[in-house]
Enzyme design. Structure first.
Site, PDB file in Angstrom:
ATOM      1  N   HIS A   1       0.862  -1.335   0.110  1.00  9.96           N
ATOM      2  CA  HIS A   1      -0.101   0.067  -0.145  1.00  9.96           C
ATOM      3  C   HIS A   1       1.003   1.346  -0.091  1.00  9.96           C
ATOM      4  CE1 HIS A   1      -3.968  -1.995   1.885  1.00  9.96           C
ATOM      5  NE2 HIS A   1      -3.457  -2.770   0.822  1.00  9.96           N
TER       6      HIS A   1
ATOM      7  N   CYS B   1      -6.127   2.222   5.832  1.00  8.39           N
ATOM      8  CA  CYS B   1      -6.784   0.816   6.132  1.00  8.39           C
ATOM      9  C   CYS B   1      -6.012   0.467   7.425  1.00  8.39           C
ATOM     10  CB  CYS B   1      -6.554  -0.300   5.059  1.00  8.39           C
ATOM     11  SG  CYS B   1      -4.888  -0.940   5.249  1.00  8.39           S
TER      12      CYS B   1
ATOM     13  N   GLU C   1       0.889   4.010   1.977  1.00  8.67           N
ATOM     14  CA  GLU C   1       1.556   4.107   3.272  1.00  8.67           C
ATOM     15  C   GLU C   1       2.631   3.307   3.745  1.00  8.67           C
ATOM     16  OE1 GLU C   1      -3.021   4.459   3.454  1.00  8.67           O
ATOM     17  OE2 GLU C   1      -1.666   3.196   2.230  1.00  8.67           O
TER      18      GLU C   1
END
Length: 160
Positions: free
Chosen positions: A53, A83, A55
């Site tokens: 992801h 998430c 991040e």
């Protein structure tokens, strides 16, 4: 606020890079001392890696840059509410401040105003005090995501 808008515009460019490569359009940057120290955009599909992801990629690069797993006195900007996996990694890394655009409706079915994972901080009384700011460039972030899924739905309709 102006600084947040300025940096959030960078994350939108990264989200577009993700979208253009067929990934869900999410971008992230990490700032320290008013300088970008790392960035990432979703790359799970291309890398066949469920943890790739935006991040997580940005956190890994920042750790290498700072030569430390604790990313103290940093701010992460993300185009969409992180998430659960990413939110946990943000807490563990000791990011000081998190700024994102819209809440992720995938995780917030009841309300667009209360982040599900943000509430975990209150419920579990996590010892790290993360400052959170949401709602920056919501319209722009949502437009990139809506366009991506609209195109994806159209492509999938042609397959059947």
């Amino acid at each position: 606020m102006n600084n947040d808008i300025y940096w959030m515009k960078y994350t939108l460019k990264l989200a577009i890079l993700a979208r253009n490569s067929g990934e869900i359009p999410v971008g992230a940057i990490i700032i320290k001392n008013n300088k970008i120290i790392s960035y990432g955009y979703n790359n799970s599909i291309k890398k066949n890696d469920p943890t790739a992801h935006a991040e997580i990629i940005a956190l890994r690069k920042a750790g290498k840059y700072l030569k430390n797993y604790r990313l103290l006195n940093t701010t992460m900007y993300v185009t969409l509410e992180p998430c659960l996996m990413c939110f946990g990694a943000i807490i563990i890394s000791r990011i000081s401040r998190l700024v994102f655009g819209p809440y992720n409706k995938k995780y917030n079915k009841k309300s667009d105003k209360i982040g599900t994972f943000i509430n975990l901080l209150k419920i579990y009384d996590i010892n790290h005090r993360l400052k959170i700011r949401s709602g920056i460039l919501i319209k722009e972030s949502k437009n990139i995501i809506k366009k991506f899924f609209s195109i994806k739905r159209k492509k999938n309709n042609f397959l059947f």
